[in-house]
Design an enzyme around this catalytic site. Sequence first.
Site, short mmCIF file in Angstrom:
data_model
loop_
_atom_site.label_atom_id
_atom_site.label_comp_id
_atom_site.label_asym_id
_atom_site.label_seq_id
_atom_site.Cartn_x
_atom_site.Cartn_y
_atom_site.Cartn_z
N ASN A 1 30.45 -1.20 40.79
CA ASN A 1 31.42 -0.74 41.95
C ASN A 1 32.54 -1.79 42.10
OD1 ASN A 1 30.05 -2.88 43.14
ND2 ASN A 1 29.33 -1.68 44.89
N GLU B 1 31.08 -6.82 48.51
CA GLU B 1 30.96 -5.22 48.19
C GLU B 1 32.47 -4.68 48.44
OE1 GLU B 1 28.82 -4.01 46.31
OE2 GLU B 1 26.80 -4.74 47.04
N HIS C 1 32.06 -5.25 42.35
CA HIS C 1 31.92 -6.26 43.55
C HIS C 1 32.05 -7.61 42.55
CE1 HIS C 1 27.21 -5.74 43.04
NE2 HIS C 1 27.59 -6.87 42.30
N ASP D 1 25.45 -16.45 45.02
CA ASP D 1 24.74 -15.52 45.93
C ASP D 1 23.12 -15.56 45.73
OD1 ASP D 1 24.57 -14.14 43.31
OD2 ASP D 1 25.99 -12.79 44.10
#
Length: 258
Positions: A151, A158, A153, A82
């Site tokens: 979280n 996400e 990811h 990413d």
Amino acid sequence: MQAGDRTDPKAVMRMLNLEIVKNYDELSDRAAAKVAALVKEKRDAVLGLATGATPEGMYARLVRMHRAEEVSFSSVTTFNLDEYESLPPGHPQSYHYYMHRHFFSHINISPQRINIPLCSGLSVEAFCLDYDSRIEAAGGIDLQILGIGSNGHVGFNEPANSLLLGTHLVELAEETIRDNSRHFDSPGDVPRRAITMGIGSIMQAGEIVLLASGKGKARAIADSLSGRVTTAVPASLLQLHPRVTFIIDKEAASIIEP
Ligand code: GLP
């Protein structure tokens, strides 16, 4: 959670390769050893690479091994997971900068074999399709290294109602912006969008190694290894992969093995 729909976490852990190591140093040793073993066995290996604080120790060890002439990256191809959409490659918080600083500038990789998502010139859609074609043309990713967001990811996939398979532009979750703001002067400076490899590109890798260190990752790890697969915890999809190893330290394992 409904009664009766829980899988015994121990059963899940038996299905996956779970390595709980003492601390961050051991985690970095194990991760570097896995990458080095692959590259020694397959000189033209294709590596999927991650950024973040977690893999820094792994990169440092690989650089050391390279300097000791134990491993050569001359025929290796890399694809990064990413990149922030709006940061130029020279920006100190860009993942381009990170990769060169921690790894690429110190090894003998050929610059033409380095792939990091950065959309310049092409439309985002065209760029993302091209990134996936490049992965395919390279023969697919042999080993994908992953970190994990607090979280759950992976890359910048996400939590959401549905996840995209291919490389795409994504709006970052507020939690991610908050977590990553530690690297910026203020939360307002954190880019709101990023380009990330999709969950399909990640799941197609021949082998996946996920690294997690510290208490802050304990909840995400427990949710990823719960025996339930949900796009609300993107890393939970990894439970479906036939060759995945979670290398996590004791703190990151503190919920699953209190
Ligand atoms: C970022 C990256 C992820 C990384 C995660 C965790 O959001 N996009 O690929 O896994 O952060 O980072 P850290 O290792 O710093 O906790």
